[in-house]
Design a protein around this motif. Structure first.
Motif, PDB file in Angstrom:
ATOM      1  N   ILE A 118       0.649  -1.616   0.279  1.00 57.58           N
ATOM      2  CA  ILE A 118       0.013   0.672   0.192  1.00 57.58           C
ATOM      3  C   ILE A 118       0.941   1.044  -0.063  1.00 57.58           C
ATOM      4  CG2 ILE A 118      -1.701   1.351   1.530  1.00 57.58           C
ATOM      5  CD1 ILE A 118      -2.952  -1.276   2.056  1.00 57.58           C
ATOM      6  N   VAL A 119       1.877   0.998   0.574  1.00 53.54           N
ATOM      7  CA  VAL A 119       2.850   2.624   0.410  1.00 53.54           C
ATOM      8  C   VAL A 119       3.359   2.698  -0.146  1.00 53.54           C
ATOM      9  CG1 VAL A 119       5.506   3.295   1.869  1.00 53.54           C
ATOM     10  CG2 VAL A 119       2.878   2.171   3.894  1.00 53.54           C
ATOM     11  N   ASP A 120       3.796   1.845  -0.995  1.00 50.86           N
ATOM     12  CA  ASP A 120       4.516   1.436  -2.292  1.00 50.86           C
ATOM     13  C   ASP A 120       3.587   2.252  -3.102  1.00 50.86           C
ATOM     14  OD1 ASP A 120       6.920   0.604  -1.570  1.00 50.86           O
ATOM     15  OD2 ASP A 120       6.324  -1.670  -2.533  1.00 50.86           O
ATOM     16  N   GLN A 121       2.240   1.738  -3.929  1.00 55.19           N
ATOM     17  CA  GLN A 121       1.522   2.395  -4.575  1.00 55.19           C
ATOM     18  C   GLN A 121       1.315   4.277  -4.314  1.00 55.19           C
ATOM     19  OE1 GLN A 121       0.087   0.799  -6.911  1.00 55.19           O
ATOM     20  NE2 GLN A 121       1.131  -0.914  -6.060  1.00 55.19           N
ATOM     21  N   LEU A 122       1.482   4.094  -2.575  1.00 57.02           N
ATOM     22  CA  LEU A 122       0.422   5.724  -2.400  1.00 57.02           C
ATOM     23  C   LEU A 122       2.115   6.938  -2.881  1.00 57.02           C
ATOM     24  CD1 LEU A 122      -0.739   5.385   0.867  1.00 57.02           C
ATOM     25  CD2 LEU A 122      -2.184   6.062  -0.869  1.00 57.02           C
ATOM     26  N   SER A 123       3.058   6.086  -2.980  1.00 59.33           N
ATOM     27  CA  SER A 123       4.387   6.370  -3.518  1.00 59.33           C
ATOM     28  C   SER A 123       4.212   6.983  -4.939  1.00 59.33           C
ATOM     29  CB  SER A 123       5.148   6.384  -2.758  1.00 59.33           C
ATOM     30  OG  SER A 123       5.866   5.503  -2.537  1.00 59.33           O
ATOM     31  N   TYR A 124       4.008   5.425  -5.723  1.00 61.66           N
ATOM     32  CA  TYR A 124       3.815   5.527  -7.021  1.00 61.66           C
ATOM     33  C   TYR A 124       2.930   6.729  -7.416  1.00 61.66           C
ATOM     34  CZ  TYR A 124       1.868   4.562 -11.395  1.00 61.66           C
ATOM     35  OH  TYR A 124       2.318   4.707 -13.037  1.00 61.66           O
ATOM     36  N   CYS A 125       1.894   7.410  -6.380  1.00 63.98           N
ATOM     37  CA  CYS A 125       1.008   7.997  -6.562  1.00 63.98           C
ATOM     38  C   CYS A 125       1.471   9.337  -6.401  1.00 63.98           C
ATOM     39  CB  CYS A 125      -0.444   8.021  -5.694  1.00 63.98           C
ATOM     40  SG  CYS A 125      -1.685   6.226  -6.564  1.00 63.98           S
ATOM     41  N   SER A 126       2.009   9.843  -5.424  1.00 61.66           N
ATOM     42  CA  SER A 126       2.911  10.772  -5.143  1.00 61.66           C
ATOM     43  C   SER A 126       4.616  11.521  -6.022  1.00 61.66           C
ATOM     44  CB  SER A 126       3.841  10.953  -3.422  1.00 61.66           C
ATOM     45  OG  SER A 126       3.005   9.678  -3.039  1.00 61.66           O
ATOM     46  N   ARG A 127       4.385  10.351  -6.697  1.00 60.93           N
ATOM     47  CA  ARG A 127       5.748  10.604  -8.138  1.00 60.93           C
ATOM     48  C   ARG A 127       5.143  11.161  -9.055  1.00 60.93           C
ATOM     49  NH1 ARG A 127       7.767   6.133  -6.323  1.00 60.93           N
ATOM     50  NH2 ARG A 127       7.492   4.456  -7.419  1.00 60.93           N
ATOM     51  N   GLU A 128       3.511  10.790  -8.891  1.00 58.27           N
ATOM     52  CA  GLU A 128       3.131  10.879 -10.727  1.00 58.27           C
ATOM     53  C   GLU A 128       1.991  11.944 -10.653  1.00 58.27           C
ATOM     54  OE1 GLU A 128       3.653   8.990 -13.582  1.00 58.27           O
ATOM     55  OE2 GLU A 128       5.355   7.978 -12.577  1.00 58.27           O
ATOM     56  N   GLY A 129       1.833  12.241  -9.576  1.00 58.29           N
ATOM     57  CA  GLY A 129       1.171  13.352  -9.077  1.00 58.29           C
ATOM     58  C   GLY A 129      -0.674  12.940  -9.162  1.00 58.29           C
ATOM     59  N   ASN A 130      -0.892  11.355  -9.007  1.00 59.99           N
ATOM     60  CA  ASN A 130      -2.388  10.622  -9.543  1.00 59.99           C
ATOM     61  C   ASN A 130      -2.908  11.047  -7.639  1.00 59.99           C
ATOM     62  OD1 ASN A 130      -4.645   9.706  -9.638  1.00 59.99           O
ATOM     63  ND2 ASN A 130      -3.487   8.642 -11.869  1.00 59.99           N
ATOM     64  N   LEU A 131      -3.913  12.270  -8.014  1.00 67.48           N
ATOM     65  CA  LEU A 131      -4.047  11.774  -6.713  1.00 67.48           C
ATOM     66  C   LEU A 131      -5.645  11.593  -6.634  1.00 67.48           C
ATOM     67  CD1 LEU A 131      -5.277  14.072  -4.704  1.00 67.48           C
ATOM     68  CD2 LEU A 131      -6.245  15.656  -5.927  1.00 67.48           C
ATOM     69  N   GLY A 132      -6.600  11.173  -8.155  1.00 70.78           N
ATOM     70  CA  GLY A 132      -8.079  10.694  -8.243  1.00 70.78           C
ATOM     71  C   GLY A 132      -7.443   9.099  -7.412  1.00 70.78           C
ATOM     72  N   VAL A 133      -6.155   8.522  -8.012  1.00 73.31           N
ATOM     73  CA  VAL A 133      -5.775   6.616  -7.067  1.00 73.31           C
ATOM     74  C   VAL A 133      -5.382   6.630  -5.843  1.00 73.31           C
ATOM     75  CG1 VAL A 133      -4.650   4.629  -7.696  1.00 73.31           C
ATOM     76  CG2 VAL A 133      -5.462   5.810  -9.673  1.00 73.31           C
ATOM     77  N   GLY A 134      -5.036   7.905  -5.999  1.00 78.19           N
ATOM     78  CA  GLY A 134      -4.409   8.386  -4.589  1.00 78.19           C
ATOM     79  C   GLY A 134      -5.411   8.070  -3.359  1.00 78.19           C
ATOM     80  N   LYS A 135      -6.289   8.699  -3.577  1.00 85.37           N
ATOM     81  CA  LYS A 135      -7.543   9.095  -2.740  1.00 85.37           C
ATOM     82  C   LYS A 135      -8.228   7.491  -2.877  1.00 85.37           C
ATOM     83  CE  LYS A 135      -9.298  13.323  -3.608  1.00 85.37           C
ATOM     84  NZ  LYS A 135      -9.914  14.413  -3.831  1.00 85.37           N
ATOM     85  N   ILE A 136      -8.199   6.740  -3.741  1.00 90.37           N
ATOM     86  CA  ILE A 136      -8.407   5.417  -4.048  1.00 90.37           C
ATOM     87  C   ILE A 136      -7.773   4.435  -2.492  1.00 90.37           C
ATOM     88  CG2 ILE A 136      -8.590   3.024  -4.632  1.00 90.37           C
ATOM     89  CD1 ILE A 136      -9.564   5.266  -7.142  1.00 90.37           C
ATOM     90  N   PHE A 137      -6.694   4.550  -2.949  1.00 91.13           N
ATOM     91  CA  PHE A 137      -5.837   3.788  -1.355  1.00 91.13           C
ATOM     92  C   PHE A 137      -5.961   4.167  -0.214  1.00 91.13           C
ATOM     93  CE2 PHE A 137      -3.720   1.777  -5.867  1.00 91.13           C
ATOM     94  CZ  PHE A 137      -3.404   0.923  -5.395  1.00 91.13           C
ATOM     95  N   HIS A 138      -6.115   5.993  -0.338  1.00 91.75           N
ATOM     96  CA  HIS A 138      -6.639   6.140   1.084  1.00 91.75           C
ATOM     97  C   HIS A 138      -8.258   5.749   1.415  1.00 91.75           C
ATOM     98  CE1 HIS A 138      -7.229   9.482   3.645  1.00 91.75           C
ATOM     99  NE2 HIS A 138      -7.310   8.406   4.825  1.00 91.75           N
ATOM    100  N   ALA A 139      -8.707   5.870   0.777  1.00 99.43           N
ATOM    101  CA  ALA A 139     -10.167   4.427   1.050  1.00 99.43           C
ATOM    102  C   ALA A 139     -10.047   2.619   1.644  1.00 99.43           C
ATOM    103  CB  ALA A 139     -11.050   4.013  -0.290  1.00 99.43           C
ATOM    104  N   LEU A 140      -8.938   2.844   0.635  1.00 99.76           N
ATOM    105  CA  LEU A 140      -8.304   1.289   1.207  1.00 99.76           C
ATOM    106  C   LEU A 140      -7.732   1.026   2.979  1.00 99.76           C
ATOM    107  CD1 LEU A 140      -7.990  -1.462  -0.257  1.00 99.76           C
ATOM    108  CD2 LEU A 140      -6.168  -1.326  -0.692  1.00 99.76           C
ATOM    109  N   VAL A 141      -6.822   2.330   2.579  1.00 98.05           N
ATOM    110  CA  VAL A 141      -6.404   2.318   4.119  1.00 98.05           C
ATOM    111  C   VAL A 141      -6.898   2.511   5.178  1.00 98.05           C
ATOM    112  CG1 VAL A 141      -4.452   3.835   5.517  1.00 98.05           C
ATOM    113  CG2 VAL A 141      -3.954   3.900   3.009  1.00 98.05           C
ATOM    114  N   ILE A 142      -8.522   3.125   5.208  1.00 96.05           N
ATOM    115  CA  ILE A 142      -9.573   2.690   5.776  1.00 96.05           C
ATOM    116  C   ILE A 142     -10.133   1.399   6.475  1.00 96.05           C
ATOM    117  CG2 ILE A 142     -11.020   4.180   6.916  1.00 96.05           C
ATOM    118  CD1 ILE A 142     -10.762   6.317   4.858  1.00 96.05           C
ATOM    119  N   LYS A 143     -10.387   1.039   4.729  1.00 97.92           N
ATOM    120  CA  LYS A 143     -11.291  -0.118   5.261  1.00 97.92           C
ATOM    121  C   LYS A 143     -10.310  -1.926   5.555  1.00 97.92           C
ATOM    122  CE  LYS A 143     -14.437  -0.856   3.213  1.00 97.92           C
ATOM    123  NZ  LYS A 143     -16.410  -0.681   3.510  1.00 97.92           N
TER     124      LYS A 143
END
Length: 793
Positions: A118-143
């Motif tokens: 999950i952390v890897d995916q979030l860093s990927y979103c950070s690098r790419e500036g992909n907020l949309g996908v980042g938010k999905i992973f935030h949801a997953l983090v909560i789940k």
DNA sequence: CTAGGGTTAG
């Protein structure tokens, strides 16, 4: 470190940034910890995507094998069997977001329960500036119940910060159970990249409150932030800080300090820091080269580049582009060729950045053939920037036809047009100037919603000014929300060029009221308006106020304008006096308007004196002989006239730019442009008269000036003088002593008496009048009589 | 979680 240790101590002692080490307070309060759970749940309502995903995730009821939608209280309790489902949803959502190749997602080997994934995916979103996908992973983090984990939350902070949603980053940060230096670093970095320097500084200071020691990451981030916002004091304090805490001095921090000093323009500090670095790497070299380059110390930058290579460092794309650009800037042909050759050898010449830098270098060296060739060789790699560089190059090298052709080709090649392109293309139009082409580009600008871009808007104002469409110029200006000095200057200049002195002055006053400080160009425009309207007193006052009230230091061009002001209005002695009292040594351009004045006001004696002064300074200036010969003609001294013409011919031949051409029906006729009142070949007159509809006036190096209709206007000329007149036709050059590029107007059926064509005033009146009456470029037909002698006005 | 950097326009 070039400062003494005591100095550093002093700085450290006074620095509010250095308080953390001694300022001890309570650790985290319990309230903060309590708050965190609520904060995280609140996210569910903040994000649409999150809602969507929570609706779609069904959770199996433990042990029953059945699934039902999850509800709030069950957040964070998902069984292993559901992860595949969740993965699918995430995958779909990623696709919806246009992310097809999330690394790791496609290979399905990762496990959603694995925190690291999950952390890897979030860093990927950070690098790419992909907020949309980042938010999905935030949801997953909560789940998955990972929220509250320090590393995961830090990754979330980082993701939001890097994606520009700094508010959410702060929220996550505030909700964190335990915070460490990495979390701070992420948020500080987020603040800095979102241009929130003060917040970053505050957070940095706050670290001390929580007894969290900044590490070398923190310093790198902060120092580079200081560099970007020009925070010199803070930067130096941080330097002191770093020196104090010797354990954090490492290469990265030193490099960021180096860069910071370069950005401040404090090259001595940068140089000495650079010298003291025990281990220099490519970054250090690049920083120093870039610093020198940005200071426009191009020789030094190039020298540093060579030193870098001597020390065995391979230049990369960045250093190479700077080296190329430096060669162009200081006209180092040989080094430029050598670099280009090496790049070709290494196969780097067609890279996007390096390739463009080569294009730009050749345009700076004036070798447009090579520039164009390079662009061709780049093929599809050539970007909009590359094309823009080429077009700008053609404009700079005064090949307007080629500039517009390149623009056209750019369009045909589907290269995206941007604001630079518009600006360049409009600049080309204003050199013609062509109103119809400008309008076409303006439409395009509107379609691309670029009309508020300051550069584009200023170009539009300029081009409309040149074409005499002052209403359009004003409209464009009115649409700018925050006009800057250049946009103001363009508008003032537009009015001034067309003789609207009062309007120019009222704009001048308005800009002062609105808090924009007039610049040298503003005064140039206003002074030139005074000059053309014969307002000697007003001009003198403006000139005085430049330095006294606006602390604008007059330059050569302003002096020329003043000399012109005096000379044009017949105050020849004043002009001479003005020149003699100049704080600088008078140059040829300063003398020239006086010579023109001598001709207009028939002062042969002074004229000869001035001519000699100019020839002393510029012995090859043929136009002096043209004017002199005309003056001898005026007084009937034909012997001297012939002498001057001989001299003139000798020199003109050597000096191609002294000629202009008139192109009629694909035949080119040369004529003298030094003084346009000079009699032309009879052949040219005849053709002009017969073929007025086909006329193309061409000047200097350009090969084509478009005349779309016989009544539009174009052309380039130095002095506003009547080129030719007869009962049927008059060609007026320019709007009186305006810079090259001013429109030529062609009037039909004008009756002008043969005496007054030498007076400037009358042409200015014709021009002004014509513009006032212009209605879709209809002609104005003059009544009987001469406008100058007949008191027509 | 960190440093660096280039090319185009008024």
């Amino acid at each position: 470190m070039n400062l003494m240790a005591t100095t550093w101590k002093m700085i450290v002692g006074n620095s509010p940034l250095c308080s953390f080490a001694c300022n001890k307070k309570e650790p985290l309060e319990p309230q903060r910890i309590k708050k965190f759970g609520i904060e995280h749940l609140r996210f569910r309502n903040d994000f649409k995507l999150l809602d969507k995903i929570t609706q779609r995730i069904n959770v199996s009821v433990s042990g029953s094998g059945m699934t039902r939608p999850v509800n709030g209280s069950e957040m964070g309790v998902i069984e292993d069997t559901d992860f595949e489902l969740i993965s699918g949803i995430i995958y779909d959502a990623c696709k919806e977001q246009g992310v097809n190749a999330m690394p790791g997602l496609l290979c399905w080997e990762w496990n959603l329960t694995d925190k690291k994934n999950i952390v890897d995916q979030l860093s990927y979103c950070s690098r790419e500036g992909n907020l949309g996908v980042g938010k999905i992973f935030h949801a997953l983090v909560i789940k998955t119940g990972f929220c509250g984990d320090k590393i995961v939350d830090t990754a979330l902070v980082n993701m939001y910060a890097k994606c520009g949603e700094i508010g959410s980053a702060v929220k996550v940060f505030d909700g964190m159970l335990s915070i460490d230096v990495a979390s701070y670093n992420c948020l500080i970095s987020g603040f800095l990249s979102n241009e929130m320097f003060d917040e970053a500084l505050g957070l940095f200071a706050q670290m001390g409150v929580w007894e969290i020691r900044p590490n070398h990451y923190t310093f790198s981030i902060m120092i580079s932030g200081c560099g970007s916002v020009f925070a010199i004091n803070e930067g130096i304090q941080l330097h002191a800080h770093v020196v104090k805490l010797q354990d954090v001095v490492n290469g990265v921090v030193a490099n960021s300090l180096l860069t910071m000093y370069c950005k401040f323009g404090m090259m001595e500090n940068a140089q000495s820091l650079f010298q003291s670095l025990p281990k220099k790497n490519v970054v250090s070299w690049t920083a120093i080269i870039s610093g020198l380059y940005q200071q426009r110390a191009l020789e030094k930058a190039l020298l540093q580049f060579y030193l870098m290579r001597q020390h065995g460092f391979e230049p990369n794309e960045y250093t190479l582009t700077m080296a190329l650009s430096s060669c162009g800037g200081i006209k180092q042909f040989d080094n430029g060729y050598a670099l280009h050759a090496q790049l070709v050898k290494k196969g780097m010449a067609s890279g996007a950045f390096v390739g463009t830098a080569i294009v730009d270098m050749y345009t700076e060296l004036g070798q447009m053939d090579n520039a164009e060739k390079q662009l061709q060789e780049m093929g599809t790699i050539a970007s909009a920037v590359s094309w823009n560089a080429l077009i700008a190059g053609f404009v700079h090298n005064n090949n307007i036809e080629a500039a517009l052709k390149a623009f056209h080709k750019m369009v045909l090649n589907y290269v995206p047009i941007d604001e630079y392109t518009f600006s360049n293309a409009l600049k080309a139009c204003s050199s013609l100037p062509s109103l119809s082409t400008s309008r076409q580009i303006h439409c395009w600008v509107i379609k691309a919603s670029s009309e508020r871009n300051l550069h584009v808007a200023s170009s539009l104002i300029e081009v409309y000014g040149k074409c005499g469409s002052l209403d359009d110029a004003e409209k464009v200006f009115d649409q700018i929300s925050m006009p800057d000095i250049v946009s103001w200057n363009c508008l003032v200049k537009a009015y001034s060029q067309h003789g609207y002195f009062e309007k120019a002055v009222s704009l001048f006053k308005k800009m002062v009221v609105e808090g924009v400080k007039p610049s040298g160009s503003t005064f140039l425009a206003v002074l030139s308006a005074c000059s053309h309207c014969g307002l000697v007193q007003e001009g003198k006052e403006f000139f005085k106020s430049m330095l006294m009230n606006y602390s604008v230091i007059p330059e050569e061009t302003h002096y020329c304008c003043m000399v012109d002001l005096f000379s044009r209005s017949g105050h020849l002695e004043d002009a001479l006096d003005f020149i003699k009292r100049l704080p600088i040594k008078p140059t040829a351009p300063i003398w020239r308007p006086l010579l023109a004045g001598c001709r207009c006001h028939c002062d042969l004696q002074l004229g000869e004196y001035v001519a000699n002064r100019i020839l002393e300074l510029e012995p090859d200036d043929a136009s002096v002989h043209v004017t002199l010969s005309n003056m001898y003609f005026d007084v009937g001294r034909l012997g001297e006239l012939v002498k001057q013409r001989e001299l003139m011919k000798l020199k003109e031949v050597k000096k191609e730019p002294g000629y202009s051409w008139i192109e009629v029906k694909n035949k080119t006729y040369k004529f003298f442009s030094g003084d346009t009142t000079h009699p032309q070949t009879p052949e040219v007159y005849d053709l002009l008269e017969k073929l007025i509809n086909d006329i193309r006036v061409v000047n200097h190096a350009s090969t084509l000036s478009e005349i779309s209709t016989p009544h539009t206007e174009l052309g380039l000329c130095n002095e506003g003088k009547l080129l030719y007149h007869s009962e049927k036709l008059a060609v007026c050059f320019g709007l009186l002593n305006l810079p090259a590029g001013t429109p030529i107007r062609i009037f039909k059926n004008i009756r002008v008496c043969s005496d007054c064509h030498t007076t400037m005033k009358h042409i200015s009146k014709i021009t002004k009048h014509e513009i006032l009456l212009r209605d879709n470029y209809r002609f104005h037909h003059f009544k009987q009589g001469c406008c100058s002698c007949g008191d027509f006005w």
